[in-house]
Scaffold this motif. Structure first.
Motif, PDB file in Angstrom:
ATOM      1  N   ARG A   1      10.618   9.827   6.966  1.00 54.39           N
ATOM      2  CA  ARG A   1      10.525   9.785   5.500  1.00 54.39           C
ATOM      3  C   ARG A   1       9.435  10.708   4.978  1.00 54.39           C
ATOM      4  O   ARG A   1       9.324  10.921   3.771  1.00 54.39           O
ATOM      5  CB  ARG A   1      10.221   8.366   5.022  1.00 54.39           C
TER       6      ARG A   1
ATOM      7  N   ILE B   1       8.245   6.551  -5.759  1.00 53.37           N
ATOM      8  CA  ILE B   1       8.896   7.786  -6.214  1.00 53.37           C
ATOM      9  C   ILE B   1       9.914   7.448  -7.298  1.00 53.37           C
ATOM     10  O   ILE B   1      10.673   6.484  -7.188  1.00 53.37           O
ATOM     11  CB  ILE B   1       9.616   8.499  -5.050  1.00 53.37           C
TER      12      ILE B   1
ATOM     13  N   THR C   1       3.792  12.039  10.889  1.00 50.29           N
ATOM     14  CA  THR C   1       4.660  11.505   9.839  1.00 50.29           C
ATOM     15  C   THR C   1       5.965  11.026  10.448  1.00 50.29           C
ATOM     16  O   THR C   1       6.397  11.516  11.500  1.00 50.29           O
ATOM     17  CB  THR C   1       4.963  12.562   8.758  1.00 50.29           C
TER      18      THR C   1
ATOM     19  N   CYS D   1       6.264   9.845   5.709  1.00 48.31           N
ATOM     20  CA  CYS D   1       5.159   8.909   5.502  1.00 48.31           C
ATOM     21  C   CYS D   1       4.200   8.919   6.690  1.00 48.31           C
ATOM     22  O   CYS D   1       4.595   9.162   7.834  1.00 48.31           O
ATOM     23  CB  CYS D   1       5.687   7.493   5.285  1.00 48.31           C
TER      24      CYS D   1
ATOM     25  N   ASN E   1       3.621   3.500   3.866  1.00 47.59           N
ATOM     26  CA  ASN E   1       4.569   4.013   2.871  1.00 47.59           C
ATOM     27  C   ASN E   1       3.943   5.135   2.058  1.00 47.59           C
ATOM     28  O   ASN E   1       4.375   5.411   0.937  1.00 47.59           O
ATOM     29  CB  ASN E   1       5.024   2.887   1.936  1.00 47.59           C
ATOM     30  N   ASP E   2       2.922   5.780   2.629  1.00 45.95           N
ATOM     31  CA  ASP E   2       2.220   6.855   1.934  1.00 45.95           C
ATOM     32  C   ASP E   2       2.769   8.213   2.357  1.00 45.95           C
ATOM     33  O   ASP E   2       2.683   8.591   3.534  1.00 45.95           O
ATOM     34  CB  ASP E   2       0.719   6.792   2.234  1.00 45.95           C
ATOM     35  N   LEU E   3       3.332   8.917   1.402  1.00 42.50           N
ATOM     36  CA  LEU E   3       3.827  10.269   1.661  1.00 42.50           C
ATOM     37  C   LEU E   3       2.639  11.218   1.776  1.00 42.50           C
ATOM     38  O   LEU E   3       1.750  11.214   0.922  1.00 42.50           O
ATOM     39  CB  LEU E   3       4.745  10.722   0.531  1.00 42.50           C
TER      40      LEU E   3
ATOM     41  N   ARG F   1       3.091   7.203  -3.112  1.00 40.87           N
ATOM     42  CA  ARG F   1       3.761   6.121  -2.399  1.00 40.87           C
ATOM     43  C   ARG F   1       5.261   6.392  -2.322  1.00 40.87           C
ATOM     44  O   ARG F   1       5.899   6.727  -3.317  1.00 40.87           O
ATOM     45  CB  ARG F   1       3.530   4.795  -3.122  1.00 40.87           C
ATOM     46  N   TYR F   2       5.821   6.220  -1.128  1.00 40.96           N
ATOM     47  CA  TYR F   2       7.261   6.397  -0.941  1.00 40.96           C
ATOM     48  C   TYR F   2       8.043   5.441  -1.838  1.00 40.96           C
ATOM     49  O   TYR F   2       9.070   5.809  -2.415  1.00 40.96           O
ATOM     50  CB  TYR F   2       7.623   6.150   0.530  1.00 40.96           C
ATOM     51  N   ASP F   3       7.521   4.212  -1.968  1.00 43.14           N
ATOM     52  CA  ASP F   3       8.240   3.203  -2.739  1.00 43.14           C
ATOM     53  C   ASP F   3       7.977   3.295  -4.238  1.00 43.14           C
ATOM     54  O   ASP F   3       8.462   2.472  -5.004  1.00 43.14           O
ATOM     55  CB  ASP F   3       7.924   1.789  -2.234  1.00 43.14           C
TER      56      ASP F   3
ATOM     57  N   LYS G   1      12.637  14.397  -8.378  1.00 39.08           N
ATOM     58  CA  LYS G   1      11.730  13.419  -7.780  1.00 39.08           C
ATOM     59  C   LYS G   1      10.335  13.573  -8.379  1.00 39.08           C
ATOM     60  O   LYS G   1       9.750  14.657  -8.342  1.00 39.08           O
ATOM     61  CB  LYS G   1      11.674  13.594  -6.258  1.00 39.08           C
TER      62      LYS G   1
END
Length: 356
Positions: free
Chosen positions: A222, A260, A219, A224, A240-242, A256-258, A267
């Protein structure tokens, strides 16, 4: 003179019941591009592209997480991906496979490549929401969730099934629970030449994806996923995958991080909340964050179809034992028909633009 590796068509490969030499496959490609059926034209175009001396294939990304773009994939890497899939699922020459995905995307292309590389007997049918024909059985197939859902009564015709293109929701996992098919959810993208990891969906399901051979994961700062797979990509793939990594080769997808949503300092991961709501809502839907003066962002539910009682729906959501008070949408929007990408995925951004 040595042939390029992608010209090495397995001698056991069959396409719709017939065997082909390379020259015969080229002739078939030329024949198919002149048919009236779009899916056959796409197969023909790809056969001609694959059997050329050109070392790369141009593929369009799906556009589900951003603007679609054309990227170049090396044919050698695509062969390596096919071999990795064959090894993971223990696919053998002469086993039967089904191609029911369009060749406009990477998933359909890779089903054809796997068959040519591994020597599978491939049936190609017109892509549809219910692609299985009666009295046909297969050792291996790939479908999107909608096809799986519509084919649930016929899935005993398939031995091993990979599902991709969109997450497998709670409702579909429940339906698959008693099916005889071995179902696997896949994780991947165009840049990784379809899946680099899979997880069992039924028959001792797992919450973790397991990577294929030759794939290393970590990771970034972030949280990700970063993928290092030198046999299928010259560079690391930063997503962009947490994720939550478990050991050396397993990870849990969190969202997805984008996407959230920060609502009043809390969050929220919309994809995870969507899993909880899936058994409750029959229609297609998604969650999103919209600007709010008090909270910064408020959680909203967007449902496809004709409007029905919003308060009843919200009350049902509040009654779910798995839902926290922060995960209850503040508002419900109904949209008659969702905007979709070229690969029939929900285009969340474009759909949201229609209600804001």
């Amino acid at each position: 003179m040595n042939h390029p590796i992608w010209h090495n068509i397995h001698p056991d490969f069959r396409f719709n019941g017939a065997s082909y030499t390379n020259d015969e496959l080229i002739a078939l490609g030329k024949e198919l591009v002149n048919t009236d059926e779009a899916y056959q034209v796409h197969i023909g175009q790809f056969l001609l592209d694959w059997l050329s001396d050109k070392s790369i294939v141009e593929v369009s990304t799906s556009g589900s997480t951003g603007t679609p773009k054309i990227i170049e994939l090396r044919k050698e890497h695509m062969v390596n991906s096919a071999l990795a899939t064959g090894a993971y699922f223990q696919l053998e020459p002469r086993q039967k496979a089904l191609l029911c995905l369009p060749l406009t995307g990477i998933a359909g292309k890779m089903m054809l490549i796997r068959a040519m590389v591994l020597g599978l007997h491939l049936d190609a049918v017109e892509p549809s929401s219910k692609p299985l024909q009666e009295n046909k059985t297969y050792d291996f197939a790939a479908m999107v969730p909608l096809q799986v859902q519509n084919s649930i009564d016929q899935l005993s015709q398939i031995r091993k099934l990979i599902i991709g293109g969109a997450p497998v929701d709670t409702k579909l996992r429940y339906i698959l629970r008693d099916s005889s098919v071995e179902a696997f959810e896949t994780y991947g993208m165009t840049e990784t030449i379809t899946h680099i990891a899979v997880k069992k969906t039924n028959h001792k399901p797992s919450e973790y994806f397991e990577t294929l051979s030759g794939v290393t994961i970590q990771t970034d700062d972030r949280g990700c996923l970063v993928i290092d797979a030198p046999k299928i990509s010259d560079a690391e793939v930063v997503t962009n995958d947490l994720v939550e990594i478990n050991g050396e080769n397993q990870f849990k997808w969190l969202g997805r991080y984008d996407s959230i949503i920060n609502s009043g300092g809390i969050k929220l991961f919309p994809e995870k909340i969507e899993e909880k709501l899936a058994p409750l809502i029959r229609e297609r839907f998604f969650l999103a964050g919209l600007p709010d003066e008090t909270l910064g962002q408020k959680l909203v539910l967007v449902v496809e179809g004709e409007p029905y009682n919003e308060q009843d729906l919200l009350q049902s959501i509040k009654s779910l034992p798995s839902i926290s008070k922060y995960e209850v949408p503040k508002q419900v929007y109904f949209v008659k028909t969702f905007t979709e990408t070229a690969t029939q995925k929900i285009n969340r951004t474009k759909t949201l633009e229609r209600i804001t």
